[in-house]
Design a protein around this motif. Structure first.
Motif, PDB file in Angstrom:
ATOM      1  N   PRO A  29       0.830  -1.206   0.000  1.00 41.97           N
ATOM      2  CA  PRO A  29       0.000   0.000   0.000  1.00 41.97           C
ATOM      3  C   PRO A  29       0.865   1.257   0.000  1.00 41.97           C
ATOM      4  N   THR A  30       0.296   2.342  -0.440  1.00 41.49           N
ATOM      5  CA  THR A  30       0.965   3.646  -0.402  1.00 41.49           C
ATOM      6  C   THR A  30      -0.035   4.675   0.089  1.00 41.49           C
ATOM      7  N   VAL A  31       0.447   5.854   0.434  1.00 43.14           N
ATOM      8  CA  VAL A  31      -0.451   6.916   0.873  1.00 43.14           C
ATOM      9  C   VAL A  31      -1.397   7.295  -0.259  1.00 43.14           C
ATOM     10  N   ALA A  32      -0.893   7.241  -1.506  1.00 35.07           N
ATOM     11  CA  ALA A  32      -1.733   7.574  -2.659  1.00 35.07           C
ATOM     12  C   ALA A  32      -2.697   6.442  -2.995  1.00 35.07           C
ATOM     13  N   ASN A  33      -2.325   5.206  -2.683  1.00 33.55           N
ATOM     14  CA  ASN A  33      -3.165   4.045  -2.962  1.00 33.55           C
ATOM     15  C   ASN A  33      -3.282   3.200  -1.690  1.00 33.55           C
ATOM     16  N   PRO A  34      -4.067   3.662  -0.706  1.00 40.19           N
ATOM     17  CA  PRO A  34      -4.108   2.996   0.601  1.00 40.19           C
ATOM     18  C   PRO A  34      -4.882   1.690   0.573  1.00 40.19           C
ATOM     19  N   LYS A  35      -4.647   0.860   1.590  1.00 39.96           N
ATOM     20  CA  LYS A  35      -5.383  -0.391   1.781  1.00 39.96           C
ATOM     21  C   LYS A  35      -6.079  -0.346   3.146  1.00 39.96           C
ATOM     22  N   LEU A  36      -7.274  -0.949   3.198  1.00 39.72           N
ATOM     23  CA  LEU A  36      -8.107  -0.913   4.407  1.00 39.72           C
ATOM     24  C   LEU A  36      -8.057  -2.251   5.126  1.00 39.72           C
ATOM     25  N   GLU A  65       3.303   2.357  17.990  1.00 37.41           N
ATOM     26  CA  GLU A  65       4.294   2.013  16.961  1.00 37.41           C
ATOM     27  C   GLU A  65       3.610   1.502  15.698  1.00 37.41           C
ATOM     28  N   ALA A  66       2.589   0.659  15.896  1.00 39.04           N
ATOM     29  CA  ALA A  66       1.854   0.115  14.756  1.00 39.04           C
ATOM     30  C   ALA A  66       1.081   1.203  14.026  1.00 39.04           C
ATOM     31  N   LEU A  67       0.473   2.120  14.778  1.00 37.97           N
ATOM     32  CA  LEU A  67      -0.292   3.199  14.159  1.00 37.97           C
ATOM     33  C   LEU A  67       0.611   4.147  13.378  1.00 37.97           C
ATOM     34  N   ASP A  68       1.800   4.408  13.901  1.00 35.49           N
ATOM     35  CA  ASP A  68       2.759   5.253  13.164  1.00 35.49           C
ATOM     36  C   ASP A  68       3.138   4.594  11.840  1.00 35.49           C
ATOM     37  N   PHE A  69       3.366   3.282  11.899  1.00 35.56           N
ATOM     38  CA  PHE A  69       3.753   2.551  10.688  1.00 35.56           C
ATOM     39  C   PHE A  69       2.636   2.586   9.645  1.00 35.56           C
ATOM     40  N   THR A  70       1.393   2.345  10.081  1.00 33.24           N
ATOM     41  CA  THR A  70       0.280   2.333   9.132  1.00 33.24           C
ATOM     42  C   THR A  70       0.032   3.723   8.548  1.00 33.24           C
ATOM     43  N   LYS A  71       0.158   4.736   9.371  1.00 34.10           N
ATOM     44  CA  LYS A  71      -0.064   6.117   8.912  1.00 34.10           C
ATOM     45  C   LYS A  71       0.938   6.481   7.823  1.00 34.10           C
ATOM     46  N   GLU A  72       2.178   6.059   7.999  1.00 37.86           N
ATOM     47  CA  GLU A  72       3.241   6.417   7.055  1.00 37.86           C
ATOM     48  C   GLU A  72       3.181   5.594   5.773  1.00 37.86           C
ATOM     49  N   ASN A  73       2.533   4.433   5.822  1.00 39.01           N
ATOM     50  CA  ASN A  73       2.589   3.519   4.677  1.00 39.01           C
ATOM     51  C   ASN A  73       1.235   3.253   4.016  1.00 39.01           C
ATOM     52  N   GLY A  74       0.266   4.123   4.248  1.00 42.73           N
ATOM     53  CA  GLY A  74      -0.995   4.010   3.520  1.00 42.73           C
ATOM     54  C   GLY A  74      -1.869   2.839   3.915  1.00 42.73           C
ATOM     55  N   ILE A  75      -1.889   2.474   5.207  1.00 41.06           N
ATOM     56  CA  ILE A  75      -2.773   1.419   5.709  1.00 41.06           C
ATOM     57  C   ILE A  75      -3.807   2.070   6.629  1.00 41.06           C
ATOM     58  N   ILE A  76      -5.075   1.873   6.321  1.00 41.29           N
ATOM     59  CA  ILE A  76      -6.164   2.439   7.132  1.00 41.29           C
ATOM     60  C   ILE A  76      -6.708   1.342   8.038  1.00 41.29           C
ATOM     61  N   LEU A  77      -6.735   1.601   9.341  1.00 38.28           N
ATOM     62  CA  LEU A  77      -7.236   0.629  10.314  1.00 38.28           C
ATOM     63  C   LEU A  77      -8.620   1.059  10.784  1.00 38.28           C
ATOM     64  N   LEU A  78      -9.624   0.249  10.479  1.00 34.46           N
ATOM     65  CA  LEU A  78     -11.004   0.523  10.892  1.00 34.46           C
ATOM     66  C   LEU A  78     -11.455  -0.532  11.889  1.00 34.46           C
ATOM     67  N   THR A  79     -11.861  -0.109  13.086  1.00 38.39           N
ATOM     68  CA  THR A  79     -12.329  -1.064  14.095  1.00 38.39           C
ATOM     69  C   THR A  79     -13.853  -1.139  14.080  1.00 38.39           C
ATOM     70  N   LEU A  80     -14.372  -2.323  14.379  1.00 42.36           N
ATOM     71  CA  LEU A  80     -15.808  -2.559  14.438  1.00 42.36           C
ATOM     72  C   LEU A  80     -16.323  -2.260  15.848  1.00 42.36           C
ATOM     73  N   PRO A  81     -17.631  -1.989  16.003  1.00 42.28           N
ATOM     74  CA  PRO A  81     -18.193  -1.828  17.346  1.00 42.28           C
ATOM     75  C   PRO A  81     -18.032  -3.121  18.133  1.00 42.28           C
ATOM     76  N   PRO A  82     -17.988  -3.050  19.466  1.00 49.97           N
ATOM     77  CA  PRO A  82     -17.845  -4.265  20.283  1.00 49.97           C
ATOM     78  C   PRO A  82     -18.987  -5.250  20.056  1.00 49.97           C
ATOM     79  N   HIS A  83     -18.677  -6.546  20.141  1.00 52.62           N
ATOM     80  CA  HIS A  83     -19.656  -7.636  20.081  1.00 52.62           C
ATOM     81  C   HIS A  83     -20.408  -7.689  18.749  1.00 52.62           C
ATOM     82  N   CYS A  84     -19.784  -7.231  17.684  1.00 51.35           N
ATOM     83  CA  CYS A  84     -20.457  -7.215  16.374  1.00 51.35           C
ATOM     84  C   CYS A  84     -19.720  -8.017  15.313  1.00 51.35           C
TER      85      CYS A  84
END
Length: 253
Positions: A39-46, A59-78
């Motif tokens: 992934p890249t910032v211009a072509n991110p992956k979810l 540390e993980a969030l810094d890495f994803t932010k710099e390398n175009g990875i979007i982390l989406l969390t789901l609501p609890p128990h779903c």
């Protein structure tokens, strides 16, 4: 590496004393994802995932932010309704994995399955279950792609009413059928039901009792962890925890 014999091609091995995902392992998983998906910032992956604490790693969030990875969390128990893998892939995977275990035991009479055999068994079940059709069906059944905001009905939420706990220890638990019968018999009056009265009003769902002891668990919600406000809040929380640890160390000295 010695536990990856016959694993699916491109697999990466990791281990923790508890056997569960940990913050440092999560960082290595993200780097493995980056190596394969590029992934890249211009072509991110979810990446769609749950709210496990191991994912809240600065540390993980810094890495994803710099390398175009979007982390989406789901609501609890779903996750059983919203996680594509849970909905359409894992059931098939468990079936093929169980079949692979049965075959292994038939071919290896008198021998137990050990940790060194697991990767090979996964390697047998993985390609049969992680198919393009199963994966795409996971996104379809969760209403993600194609997007469908009406994928869930009221019936999907009925189970939550049974397991809901009272807001406080002093809040009374809903009457059970036994309590209801006692109240009616003591009144000596026949039961008159209005036309608009629901069955739930007559005999409410039983509620789970209050927890025996309070648990210091923060309420979680769906969030994009790589968003600046969310990431900043996590950094502030981490800084507070570090300050408390340092204070304890100083106090001991």
């Amino acid at each position: 590496e010695h536990m990856l014999y016959n694993a699916p091609t491109g697999s990466k091995g990791a281990a923790s004393p508890s056997g569960w995902m940990a913050s440092d392992l999560f960082s290595s998983v993200l780097k493995h994802f980056f190596e394969h998906e590029r992934p890249t910032v211009a072509n991110p992956k979810l990446i769609i995932m749950d709210n496990h604490e191991s994912h809240l790693n600065i540390e993980a969030l810094d890495f994803t932010k710099e390398n175009g990875i979007i982390l989406l969390t789901l609501p609890p128990h779903c996750s059983h309704k919203l996680q594509p893998l849970d909905v359409a892939v894992f059931r098939s995977f468990k079936k093929f994995y169980s079949a692979a275990c049965d075959t292994w035991m038939i071919n290896n009479p008198g021998k137990p399955i050990t940790i060194y055999s697991i990767a090979g068994l996964v390697g047998d079940a993985f390609p049969k279950s992680f198919t393009p059709l199963n994966i795409s069906n996971g996104f379809k059944k969760t209403g993600m792609k194609p997007f469908n905001s009406d994928i869930f009905t009221e019936e999907d939420f009925l189970f939550a009413f049974v397991t809901d706990r009272p807001a406080s220890p002093h809040q009374p638990i809903a009457s059970t059928s036994r309590n209801l019968d006692k109240e009616l018999s003591s009144s000596g009056l026949p039961l008159v039901v209005d036309a608009v009265t629901s069955l739930e009003e007559i005999r409410p769902y039983s509620k789970a009792p209050p927890r025996k002891r309070a648990r210091n668990i923060k309420k979680k919600r769906s969030a994009i962890l790589t968003d600046t406000p969310t990431k900043k809040a996590l950094e502030e929380e981490a800084a507070k925890r570090n300050d408390k640890k340092n204070e304890k160390v100083v106090a001991k000295k």
